[in-house]
Write a protein that holds these residues in place. Structure first.
Motif, short mmCIF file in Angstrom:
data_model
loop_
_atom_site.label_atom_id
_atom_site.label_comp_id
_atom_site.label_asym_id
_atom_site.label_seq_id
_atom_site.Cartn_x
_atom_site.Cartn_y
_atom_site.Cartn_z
N ARG A 36 -15.05 -0.76 20.67
CA ARG A 36 -14.49 -0.61 19.32
C ARG A 36 -14.17 -1.96 18.70
O ARG A 36 -14.35 -2.16 17.49
CB ARG A 36 -13.23 0.26 19.40
N ILE A 78 -25.26 9.01 22.86
CA ILE A 78 -24.34 10.07 22.43
C ILE A 78 -22.91 9.76 22.86
O ILE A 78 -21.95 9.95 22.11
CB ILE A 78 -24.80 11.44 22.98
N ALA A 79 -22.76 9.24 24.09
CA ALA A 79 -21.42 8.88 24.57
C ALA A 79 -20.79 7.82 23.68
O ALA A 79 -19.59 7.89 23.36
CB ALA A 79 -21.51 8.37 26.01
N TYR A 80 -21.58 6.86 23.23
CA TYR A 80 -21.05 5.80 22.37
C TYR A 80 -20.74 6.32 20.97
O TYR A 80 -19.76 5.91 20.34
CB TYR A 80 -22.03 4.63 22.32
N LEU A 81 -21.57 7.24 20.47
CA LEU A 81 -21.27 7.85 19.17
C LEU A 81 -19.95 8.62 19.22
O LEU A 81 -19.13 8.53 18.30
CB LEU A 81 -22.40 8.80 18.76
N ARG A 82 -19.74 9.36 20.30
CA ARG A 82 -18.51 10.15 20.44
C ARG A 82 -17.28 9.25 20.54
O ARG A 82 -16.24 9.51 19.93
CB ARG A 82 -18.60 11.05 21.67
N ASP A 83 -17.41 8.16 21.30
CA ASP A 83 -16.29 7.23 21.45
C ASP A 83 -15.93 6.59 20.13
O ASP A 83 -14.75 6.48 19.78
CB ASP A 83 -16.64 6.17 22.49
N ASP A 85 -16.60 7.79 17.20
CA ASP A 85 -16.07 8.84 16.31
C ASP A 85 -14.58 9.04 16.54
O ASP A 85 -13.81 9.19 15.60
CB ASP A 85 -16.83 10.15 16.56
N GLU A 86 -14.16 8.99 17.81
CA GLU A 86 -12.73 9.11 18.13
C GLU A 86 -11.94 7.95 17.56
O GLU A 86 -10.74 8.08 17.25
CB GLU A 86 -12.53 9.19 19.64
N ALA A 91 -20.34 8.28 11.57
CA ALA A 91 -21.59 8.40 12.32
C ALA A 91 -22.65 7.44 11.81
O ALA A 91 -23.42 6.88 12.60
CB ALA A 91 -22.10 9.84 12.25
N THR A 126 -29.09 11.98 15.53
CA THR A 126 -28.41 11.48 14.34
C THR A 126 -28.48 12.48 13.18
O THR A 126 -27.58 12.52 12.34
CB THR A 126 -29.00 10.13 13.91
N CYS A 129 -25.65 14.64 13.61
CA CYS A 129 -24.40 13.94 13.31
C CYS A 129 -24.20 13.71 11.82
O CYS A 129 -23.18 13.14 11.41
CB CYS A 129 -24.38 12.59 14.03
#
Length: 228
Positions: A36, A78-83, A85-86, A91, A126, A129
């Protein structure tokens, strides 16, 4: 960069931050906290720089097949997109801050199909997303496979890396790294480094491999292999 007086807006490249790869290599628990920080820095001050990399070359080196490489790449992305996003990163911005680093081998058709399939898979992710269609493309950095390099008679590796470079270019890689032909024997020599550099220079500047978008598109064999 900030202290050098360089125009930060003109800087291009990738920082290569990849917590999941580091954890896999060292057998530790992944810590995505730094992601981040680097993404925020890149988006704020380095518009031409991508912060994160989904690097699956180590998995390839450990014996992963082309299909498994794609699986690791998409799962990591996907794991990095989710992290992100949190962390409140949209996106569209998050997707633009991920580069995929994959292996290019001497099997030129498999390399072409793998890169084409990766773009297709990431576009689907994507799309789900909510990323606008023009921004769904995957940024792909191909590295000639360390696994295919021979220690004995290393000069034949020049042929392997040339074929891999062609496959990566025809498959639509945005960047290509050609490893020196004596990579498996330790540190490279000035000669092997020069050959590695010139392999892609000749491919780009004399063979013009990058001037046609998706040159394998429409080929029944390549399209079928990509689907498979």
């Amino acid at each position: 960069l900030k202290g050098s007086g360089t125009d930060l807006a003109a800087v291009k490249g990738c920082l290569g931050v990849d917590a999941l790869k580091d954890a896999a290599l060292h057998g530790t628990e992944p810590d995505l906290g730094a992601h981040r920080v680097y993404v925020a820095e890149a988006t704020a001050n380095l518009p031409g720089v991508i912060a994160l990399t989904a690097d699956v070359v180590p998995y390839h080196g450990a014996g992963a097949s082309d299909v498994e490489e794609l699986a690791f790449a998409i799962a990591t992305g996907i794991a990095y997109l989710r992290d992100l996003d949190e962390a409140g990163v949209g996106a569209e911005v998050a997707a633009s801050q991920i580069e995929f680093r994959v292996a290019a081998t001497a099997d030129q058709f498999a390399t072409i199909a793998k890169l084409r399939a990766l773009r297709r898979l990431w576009a689907r992710v994507t799309e789900e997303c909510g990323v606008p269609e023009p921004l769904r493309g995957a940024t792909i950095h191909a590295v000639t496979s360390p696994r295919m390099m021979s220690k004995v008679d290393p000069h034949v590796n020049m042929l392997r890396t040339t074929i891999a470079t062609f496959g990566a270019a025809a498959g639509g890689a945005d960047a290509i790294t050609v490893l020196p032909f004596d990579h498996a024997n330790g540190l490279p020599t000035p000669f092997s480094r020069r050959i590695a550099r010139n392999t892609q220079v000749i491919a780009a500047e004399e063979s013009h491999l990058g001037r046609v978008a998706d040159p394998a598109g429409g080929s029944w064999f390549v399209e079928s292999l990509t689907d498979d």
